[in-house]
Write an enzyme that holds these catalytic residues in place. Structure first.
Site: not given
Length: 570
Positions: A244, A281
């Site tokens: 993330d 990401e």
């Protein structure tokens, strides 16, 4: 059994067991340890530092009473696996399906998700991407404010439940990617501060304190996260990790944490004899993210590519507010489909500066692209999804693109349930301030922010998929379209070819239509409501979203707001 904990600031460390407290002995580099013969699998315990506590173990493998309760000894050897013949799943050529365990089924458990795996197999999915599963406050959460990063949320089924899910996926030929968060930890139940300098004390991102990756005593902090990643891949048999918001990892070392992690995962892959995937990401549009280590990059297998999402979204929805303003018009979509990044060094109006670098030479499979994901739906005030016509048009391009396509749960049948942001903080201050925090986070995004209360149970329940929708012809028709597109992608090598220099796009006048060329195959998308005739003759219609598609003396007649996949005569 031996207990070890890193607590470099403590002068005394004790372990609290059902029988009472016992002292730990100081070791090297801030580590403390002790042998406890009577402890074993299932023993509850916690730590007391300089008389303060008790605190759960930072590397707790199980939190049966939640984030504020004691840890519990969990021995990985107690689970018997059945995936001995599993050889892994390569990202190349794969289609990913993102899901949230709590909202994927009415029951919201690993066990109930297993019952829906046949649906994914029939759809043609290769990899299931699971949103974060670590312990969180309360009973519902997206998972990105997790703590106790080595444990599994008991609400979903705990560590054995997750292993059963992975085991079942492998049994059906599905790989598993787990979403992990290393750029911050949740504000609730985060007991790392007493143990050591895991966090810097400075604001690292909008979501919380920066993780100490390059300051004093950061060697052990880095090992904390790297060994966490290795645990999921090794002990839970996971096939990959989605990392993330890596742009929020503050690391000024010569060897970035991601490069160090990539090297460790590559070594583990060699030992296990199966491919392991790392997907970042990243908001940086930096091709070094997915450049191999040996070529001087960070070594990520792939990264999420928001530029492709934004361009697709603008084309099928007509929206151009906030950051979508830079992606309006089919020329932006043409660039996204042929170049990877739209922002490749040019000016970004949303950021107010130039952004990104060219992705020339990067194969398309290193970009994970989507029409929808948890962020792009859930970060809208009412969590609304794209309508069916938009999905039909966008899926035709996404699933014929040179990228690694990813679907979000329910997208394949046009699910009407929203995917709202939801949480269940225990502390009143966090619970009551969540709505205002979300509104501040999305200032400048172009929304009139009027969202349901994230702390309400209703926000969570409304976000659950309604599987009964599949009984409706409209939903079933869209599902069939997705199935056909995925099957076609796997039947025709041209559609999965990752070489961007072999992709060609034509855009019609007034942005009415677009043709994506993949070798002799072309994907024709008519965005306007009226039919159009294109000068394509002598070829074959391979797949059409709508009837009638007809060939006449002037060429191919394409119905309004429709998609046709056509093989031309070379």
């Amino acid at each position: 059994m031996r207990f070890d904990v890193w607590a470099p600031r403590a002068t005394t460390v004790e372990i609290e067991l059902p029988e009472g407290r016992r002292p730990l002995r100081a070791g090297k580099d801030g580590w403390w340890g002790a042998e406890v013969a009577e402890a074993g699998h299932g023993t509850p315990y916690s730590f007391v530092l300089d008389g303060d506590g008790p605190y759960p173990d930072p590397r707790s493998r199980r939190q049966p009473e939640g984030i504020f309760g004691p840890s519990m000894v969990y021995d990985h050897a107690h689970y018997t696996w059945s995936d001995h013949d599993w050889t892994g799943r390569d990202l190349r050529g794969s289609v990913i399906y993102e899901l949230h365990i709590g909202a994927f089924t009415p029951e919201g458990t690993f066990a109930s998700a297993i019952e829906r795996l046949d649906h994914l197999v029939e759809l043609g999915i290769d990899l299931v991407e699971v949103m974060p599963i670590v312990p969180v406050p309360g009973g519902r959460n997206w998972g990105y404010d997790g703590v106790d990063l080595y444990a599994v949320n008991e609400t979903y089924g705990g560590p054995d439940g997750f292993k059963s899910f992975v085991d079942a996926c492998h049994g059906k030929g599905l790989g598993v990617i787990l979403d992990v968060v290393y750029n911050h930890l949740g504000p609730s139940g985060n007991f790392l501060h007493p143990f050591g300098p895991y966090l810097t004390g400075t604001q690292g991102s909008y979501w919380g304190e920066a993780v100490n990756l390059d300051g004093p005593q950061s060697d052990e902090v880095r090992r904390y996260f790297i060994e966490n990643a290795l645990q999921w891949l090794r002990d839970y048999h996971v096939d990959g990790l989605r990392l993330d918001a890596v742009h929020a990892l503050h690391d000024r070392r010569a060897t970035h944490l991601l490069a160090e992690l990539s090297a460790e995962v590559d070594a583990l892959s060699c030992a296990l004899g199966r491919p392991l995937t790392l997907i970042a990401e990243s908001d940086l549009n930096d091709p070094r993210m997915v450049t191999p280590l040996e070529a001087g990059g960070l070594g990520m297998t792939a990264q999420w590519n928001d530029d492709v999402h934004h361009a697709l979204h603008c084309a099928v929805s007509g929206e151009n507010h906030g950051y979508y303003g830079d992606f309006a018009g089919l020329q932006s979509l043409a660039k996204a489909l042929t170049s990877g990044f739209v922002h490749d060094g040019g000016y970004s109006t949303f950021r107010g500066r130039s952004h990104g670098a060219s992705a020339r030479g990067v194969p398309g499979h290193r970009f994970v692209c989507c029409l929808q994901n948890h962020d792009q739906i859930g970060n809208r005030p009412i969590g609304d999804r794209l309508p069916m016509t938009a999905l039909k048009l966008g899926a035709g391009l996404l699933l014929a693109s040179p990228y690694t396509p990813m679907l979000f749960m329910g997208e394949e049948w046009g699910a009407r349930s929203p995917f709202l942001f939801f949480s269940d903080h225990v502390e009143p201050s966090l619970r009551e301030g969540e709505s205002a925090r979300r509104a501040r986070e999305f200032e400048g995004f172009g929304y009139d922010w009027d969202a349901p209360d994230p702390s309400s149970e209703e926000a969570f329940l409304r976000s659950k998929l309604d599987w009964s929708e599949l009984k409706d012809e409209e939903h079933w028709t869209l599902l069939s379209w997705y199935r056909d597109l995925i099957a076609l992608r796997k039947a025709f090598p041209e559609l999965a070819d990752p070489r961007l220099d072999r992709v060609r796009v034509e855009v019609g006048p007034l942005d009415r239509w677009l043709i994506l060329w993949r070798g002799s195959l072309c994907v024709i998308v008519n965005f306007c409501p009226d039919s159009v005739t294109l000068p394509l003759r002598g070829g074959t219609v391979i797949l059409a979203a709508d009837d009638p598609v007809s060939a006449g003396p002037k060429g191919l007649l394409i119905p309004g707001q429709s998609v046709v996949i056509y093989r031309s005569v070379i």
